[in-house]
Design a protein around this motif. Structure first.
Motif, PDB file in Angstrom:
ATOM      1  N   GLY A 233      52.761  35.342 -14.488  1.00  0.00           N
ATOM      2  CA  GLY A 233      52.460  33.936 -14.275  1.00  0.00           C
ATOM      3  C   GLY A 233      51.976  33.605 -12.880  1.00  0.00           C
ATOM      4  N   LYS A 234      52.058  34.565 -11.947  1.00  0.00           N
ATOM      5  CA  LYS A 234      51.633  34.312 -10.573  1.00  0.00           C
ATOM      6  C   LYS A 234      50.491  35.213 -10.142  1.00  0.00           C
ATOM      7  N   VAL A 235      49.768  35.767 -11.110  1.00  0.00           N
ATOM      8  CA  VAL A 235      48.655  36.664 -10.809  1.00  0.00           C
ATOM      9  C   VAL A 235      47.350  36.035 -11.306  1.00  0.00           C
ATOM     10  N   THR A 236      46.364  36.026 -10.431  1.00  0.00           N
ATOM     11  CA  THR A 236      45.021  35.592 -10.786  1.00  0.00           C
ATOM     12  C   THR A 236      44.113  36.816 -10.816  1.00  0.00           C
ATOM     13  N   VAL A 237      43.275  36.903 -11.841  1.00  0.00           N
ATOM     14  CA  VAL A 237      42.338  38.012 -11.965  1.00  0.00           C
ATOM     15  C   VAL A 237      40.943  37.507 -11.602  1.00  0.00           C
ATOM     16  N   ARG A 238      40.300  38.237 -10.706  1.00  0.00           N
ATOM     17  CA  ARG A 238      38.939  37.877 -10.291  1.00  0.00           C
ATOM     18  C   ARG A 238      37.988  38.999 -10.683  1.00  0.00           C
ATOM     19  N   ILE A 239      36.904  38.652 -11.356  1.00  0.00           N
ATOM     20  CA  ILE A 239      35.881  39.620 -11.754  1.00  0.00           C
ATOM     21  C   ILE A 239      34.618  39.334 -10.948  1.00  0.00           C
ATOM     22  N   THR A 240      34.145  40.365 -10.254  1.00  0.00           N
ATOM     23  CA  THR A 240      32.885  40.270  -9.517  1.00  0.00           C
ATOM     24  C   THR A 240      31.846  41.096 -10.259  1.00  0.00           C
ATOM     25  N   LEU A 250      45.875  35.365 -15.026  1.00  0.00           N
ATOM     26  CA  LEU A 250      46.091  36.450 -15.975  1.00  0.00           C
ATOM     27  C   LEU A 250      46.775  35.953 -17.237  1.00  0.00           C
ATOM     28  N   GLU A 251      47.684  34.999 -17.101  1.00  0.00           N
ATOM     29  CA  GLU A 251      48.401  34.496 -18.266  1.00  0.00           C
ATOM     30  C   GLU A 251      47.463  33.837 -19.263  1.00  0.00           C
ATOM     31  N   GLN A 252      46.393  33.192 -18.777  1.00  0.00           N
ATOM     32  CA  GLN A 252      45.418  32.600 -19.685  1.00  0.00           C
ATOM     33  C   GLN A 252      44.662  33.677 -20.448  1.00  0.00           C
ATOM     34  N   VAL A 253      44.403  34.801 -19.801  1.00  0.00           N
ATOM     35  CA  VAL A 253      43.734  35.915 -20.490  1.00  0.00           C
ATOM     36  C   VAL A 253      44.615  36.452 -21.611  1.00  0.00           C
ATOM     37  N   LEU A 254      45.918  36.527 -21.361  1.00  0.00           N
ATOM     38  CA  LEU A 254      46.837  37.031 -22.381  1.00  0.00           C
ATOM     39  C   LEU A 254      46.984  36.050 -23.544  1.00  0.00           C
ATOM     40  N   ASN A 260      39.502  38.161 -22.800  1.00  0.00           N
ATOM     41  CA  ASN A 260      39.600  39.607 -22.605  1.00  0.00           C
ATOM     42  C   ASN A 260      38.237  40.222 -22.880  1.00  0.00           C
ATOM     43  N   ILE A 261      37.304  40.001 -21.970  1.00  0.00           N
ATOM     44  CA  ILE A 261      35.897  40.311 -22.206  1.00  0.00           C
ATOM     45  C   ILE A 261      35.614  41.798 -22.029  1.00  0.00           C
ATOM     46  N   THR A 295      49.115  29.098 -15.718  1.00  0.00           N
ATOM     47  CA  THR A 295      48.508  28.444 -16.879  1.00  0.00           C
ATOM     48  C   THR A 295      48.183  26.991 -16.609  1.00  0.00           C
ATOM     49  N   GLY A 296      48.684  26.435 -15.504  1.00  0.00           N
ATOM     50  CA  GLY A 296      48.321  25.076 -15.138  1.00  0.00           C
ATOM     51  C   GLY A 296      49.459  24.090 -15.314  1.00  0.00           C
ATOM     52  N   LEU A 297      49.260  22.905 -14.737  1.00  0.00           N
ATOM     53  CA  LEU A 297      50.259  21.848 -14.764  1.00  0.00           C
ATOM     54  C   LEU A 297      49.520  20.519 -14.747  1.00  0.00           C
TER      55      LEU A 297
END
Length: 406
Positions: A233-240, A250-254, A260-261, A295-297
């Motif tokens: 819940g505290k990890v952000t994934v960045r794709i370059t 990351l939680e939104q991806v799960l 999950n591209i 996931t947001g608030l």
């Protein structure tokens, strides 16, 4: 009696003089109270000051925007466009294409009696033996050159970059027709130098992962790196990818399989430990920095976490959210002619009137972001109440002194 009268007259005169002094001091105390009214303690600017949106410490133009249902919907749509699926989309599996620098293994089979590439084992020359077994030759591994080509005996120079191994094999078979007896070719990529993705950041092992025809996806790459080291819940994934940089929790991806591209060669995946938080100030029950999940608030949830507005001080028409906003999200109609901050942002103050029952629905759809500041201004009568309190304390002090000297 004469002695008593002589003794008491000076005391009476001093009391009368003190009363006159207090009577003169009382208006002065009131004036001091009125002067103090303009500088009474406060936790931030008033609602009227915020609505003017003027500041001497910010060079950019501050936009004060009423938070409406239409605006909340626009921001939700803009947020959807920043997801992996919307920004990067689905692509063909990258591992099926040969790139410059890849190392290839080419194996050629021939049927007897003639064998252009020699007998089984790879000896060069014609095979005249009676064996009816197919003749197989594995050529030396070759690296694809800068020009995207490799060289094969009796075939010549062949462009392979950007093609699949199956396409290259069919091309080799076609060129060997009439030279070799019923040739069959298999091409393998033994060292996929170009079909790699890089995984770094808060993962167990930073690594480079080769892509195959299977079409590895984002979670496959993270799993190949041993997973993330911090709470999901505290990890952000960045794709370059090239010049594009897209980040998502990351939680939104799960939770959303569409995010999950499929990865492309050259993608750089960075796992970032990013605890989200907003700051609550002003006439709220609990001024604090409040963490929240990736996931947001919503604004409604954020106000709930700080205990809501302070009933004794809060102006229900003055709930404000301070944010440095992306101009693309607001649209040209709201940022036309505005001076931006050095990093290209617009200082925005979103205003919510919670005296309107519909505002609670708007607050449910408005998402807070990391580093937002939620501020609730004081009700207009609060300053008057403070002034009355100061005057009352001053008056009671004067009365107390007067009673003491009677």
């Amino acid at each position: 009696m004469a002695i008593d009268t002589t003794f008491r007259c000076p005391v009476a005169r001093r009391q009368q003089g003190l009363r006159r002094l207090l009577a003169q001091f009382a208006p002065l105390a009131l004036l001091m109270g009125l002067a103090a009214c303009s500088s009474l303690g406060a936790s931030g600017p008033s609602g009227s000051e915020l609505r003017r949106g003027q500041s001497a410490s910010v060079t950019a133009d501050i936009r004060v925007i009423d938070l409406t249902d239409k605006l909340a919907r626009r921001m939700i749509d803009a947020g959807h466009s920043q997801t992996f699926a919307a920004a990067l989309g689905e692509v063909a599996p990258a591992g099926t294409r040969i790139g410059r620098g890849d190392v290839l293994d080419v194996a050629i089979w021939e049927s007897p009696p003639a064998a252009l590439f020699g007998t089984l084992g790879g000896d060069v020359g014609l095979s005249k033996g009676p064996s009816l077994a197919p003749k197989a030759t594995s050529l030396l591994e070759q690296m694809v050159g800068e020009d995207g080509k490799i060289n094969i005996p009796f075939v010549g120079s062949l462009v392979v970059a950007g093609r699949t191994p199956q396409q290259v094999a069919r091309d080799v078979e076609a060129r060997l027709a009439g030279k070799a007896h019923e040739p069959q070719v298999i091409v393998r990529v033994t060292q996929p130098v170009t079909s790699l993705v890089t995984v770094v950041g808060d993962v167990s092992t930073s690594t480079r992962i080769p892509l195959t025809a299977k079409g590895e996806r984002l979670l496959d790459a993270l799993a190949g790196a041993g997973g993330v080291k911090q709470p999901i819940g505290k990890v952000t994934v960045r794709i370059t990818r090239g010049t594009q940089v897209v980040a998502q929790p990351l939680e939104q991806v799960l939770l959303d399989p569409r995010q999950n591209i499929t990865l492309q060669a050259g993608d750089v995946i960075t796992a970032l430990y990013q605890p989200y938080s907003f700051t609550a100030l002003g006439a709220v029950r609990n001024s604090a920095e409040v963490p929240f999940e990736g996931t947001g608030l919503s604004l409604a949830q954020g106000l709930g976490r700080i205990g809501g507005l302070d009933d004794n001080r809060a102006n229900v028409r003055g709930v404000f959210v301070f944010r440095l906003e992306d101009p693309a999200i607001l649209g040209p109609d709201l940022v036309s002619g505005a001076r931006l901050t050095p990093d290209g942002r617009v200082p925005v103050i979103y205003r919510l009137n919670m005296s309107d029952p519909g505002s609670f629905f708007v607050a449910q759809g408005f998402a807070l972001r990391d580093k937002d500041v939620v501020y609730v201004s004081n009700a207009p009568l609060i300053d008057i109440q403070k002034f009355i309190g100061i005057v009352s304390q001053t008056a009671f002090s004067i009365i107390g002194i007067a009673n003491q000297v009677r």
